[in-house]
Design an enzyme around this catalytic site. Structure first.
Site, PDB file in Angstrom:
ATOM      1  CD  GLU A  62     -67.404 -25.176  -8.880  1.00 22.79           C
ATOM      2  OE1 GLU A  62     -67.752 -26.023  -8.014  1.00 22.79           O
ATOM      3  OE2 GLU A  62     -66.405 -24.461  -8.764  1.00 22.79           O
TER       4      GLU A  62
ATOM      5  CD  GLU B   7     -67.779 -23.899  -4.190  1.00 22.02           C
ATOM      6  OE1 GLU B   7     -67.043 -24.313  -3.269  1.00 22.02           O
ATOM      7  OE2 GLU B   7     -68.371 -24.651  -4.982  1.00 22.02           O
TER       8      GLU B   7
END
Length: 478
Positions: free
Chosen positions: A302, A186
């Site tokens: 995810e 991320e």
């Protein structure tokens, strides 16, 4: 009773015959890319339909839940639910001296006692390989304290990030269980894509790390997440259209995005009157175009939800339908202790959240991680059954021509049977692992003296199949 056992034997053998492939299994070996597809070592199409099991990136320095269960039992259950890949997050701090694994019940995980975090990772990889699961390693954080926007911090500079990856690539070189590296979890502001500033340009950093990894291990997939520009952290891959990641080994690049429900954060598109009809265009713009325009594979590494908001259910159904058009995925998470999503497991770390799992079930088993039939025979018997419990007996015969040196026998009961104690092996609810004295099985030899006591209610049916070191065995009832 003999007639019943005869019928059960026919059912077990029929199921064995139905699933045993005649040639190399789909998913064998390392995986590579071709256009937007993933292919296995035999150039058969595969798809990552996985799940995240976190903890190695936290200050427990071990996958979570081992205070409740055995790690092999966890992996066996993941496999039984038809996930084929485990995304395994870790922190760079895992490899520091003093980062001692904790939060483990060593009476349930005796072979983890005294191990380093790296060695715990080794154990996860080892058992995953035995049962046919693939592993993708995810550098989730520099330190166990929390995530970082950039791939480096003052305490963990870029050189350390790359060196850790190269060390992992070398450590697992030749081990086809570990198929890829998710370089950094991320990236977000101030990270940029294609801006040319080497301190912020995630695309350039991904190239530096990816090429260093491939120099050490040219077989791995290099997984590159997007950035967080006006989207979910790690989810914006718009920049890859004009500034693609360039790797020195072809057919290794996989892009990855993350996407979440409104229960995680109230993004503006969830309140748009056009919801959920607006979602497809949003996904297309940020990451879906890479597959739809035949540029590169995309793994949604995810996505998750606690399903508390009714919009979450709509979002999840529509997302899974979207992903069924050539995308891979890994659900977040296996763990129930993910604060904003919960997990596939309930809070007892054992039973499955069947509501969530039902959404995923039609899309699981995307090729890969299914081992070929093996040269083994398992004989299973129930010499004693008193209505609420029973004694099980197992023997394993090596019907092949090569000696077996170390083994784990995996199985799954079709009912609510729970093993209470066992002998002749280290038993979990879904596996038995050799002890030192019986780990070797010569060709033609049989290991006997394996058994357990268990409780149950309802029907006491035998496992439908047995797999020895990931390979399907012929089965017989006695």
């Amino acid at each position: 009773m003999k007639r019943l056992l005869h019928v059960l034997l026919l059912l077990v053998l029929a199921s064995t015959a139905a699933v045993a492939p005649a040639t190399a299994a789909t998913g064998d070996g390392y995986w590579h890319t071709n256009g937007t597809r993933l292919l296995d070592a035999n150039n058969q199409p595969v798809r990552m339909t996985g799940i995240n099991w976190f903890g190695l990136e936290t200050d427990t320095y071990s996958p979570h839940g081992l205070w409740v269960r055995n790690y092999r039992d966890m992996l066996d259950q993941i496999k039984s639910l038809k996930y084929n890949v485990v995304r395994l997050p870790f922190a760079s701090q895992l490899f520091d001296s003093g980062s001692t694994p904790n939060g483990i019940d060593f009476s349930k995980n005796p072979d983890l006692a005294g191990l380093s975090g790296q060695q715990v990772m080794d154990k996860i990889v080892e058992h995953a390989g035995r049962i046919g699961l693939k592993i993708v390693l995810d550098r989730h954080r520099p330190s166990s304290a929390g995530q970082s926007a950039l791939w480096y911090t003052d305490a963990y500079p870029e050189s350390r990030w790359i060196n850790d990856w190269v060390a992992l690539a070398r450590r697992y070189a030749g081990n086809t269980t570990v198929i890829g590296a998710d370089l950094h979890n991320e990236p977000h502001d101030p990270a940029c894509w294609g801006c040319g500033d080497t301190a912020r340009d995630w695309r350039l950093a991904a190239e530096r790390a990816g090429n260093a990894i491939l120099a050490a291990n040219p077989d791995w997939l290099i997984i590159v997440e997007g950035i967080g520009d006006n989207y979910w952290w790690g989810g914006n891959l718009q920049g890859a259209a004009s500034a693609p990641v360039r790797l020195n080994v072809p057919n290794r690049l996989v892009y990855s995005a993350h996407d979440y429900a409104t229960s995680v954060f109230e993004q503006p598109w969830f309140n748009d009157p056009a919801f959920p009809g607006n979602l497809t265009a949003i996904w297309d713009r940020n990451w879906g175009y890479l597959v739809k325009n035949n540029i590169a594979p995309v793994w949604l590494g995810e996505f998750g939800t606690d399903l508390a908001d009714p919009r979450d259910r709509v979002w999840l159904k529509k997302l899974l339908e979207y992903l069924d058009n050539g995308f891979s995925f890994a659900f977040w998470s296996w763990n129930p202790n993910s604060g904003d999503t919960g997990g596939i497991l309930n809070d007892d770390w054992t039973t499955v959240n069947t509501t969530k799992q039902a959404y995923l079930d039609p899309y699981l088993g995307g090729g890969g991680g299914t081992p070929p039939a093996g040269p083994c025979k398992v004989t299973y018997g129930v010499p004693n059954d008193w209505g609420s419990g029973f004694t099980g007996q197992v023997s394993i015969t090596n019907t092949g021509t090569a000696a077996i040196n170390g083994w784990t026998l995996a199985f799954s009961f079709p009912g609510n049977q729970r093993i209470t104690n066992g002998w002749g092996a280290t038993w979990s609810q879904t596996s038995a692992t050799a002890l030192e004295y019986n780990r070797g099985i010569a060709p033609g030899a049989t290991v006997t003296g394996l058994g357990f006591n268990a409780t149950y209610s309802g029907a006491n049916r035998p496992p439908a199949e047995f797999r020895l070191n990931g390979q399907l065995c012929n089965a017989a009832l006695r």
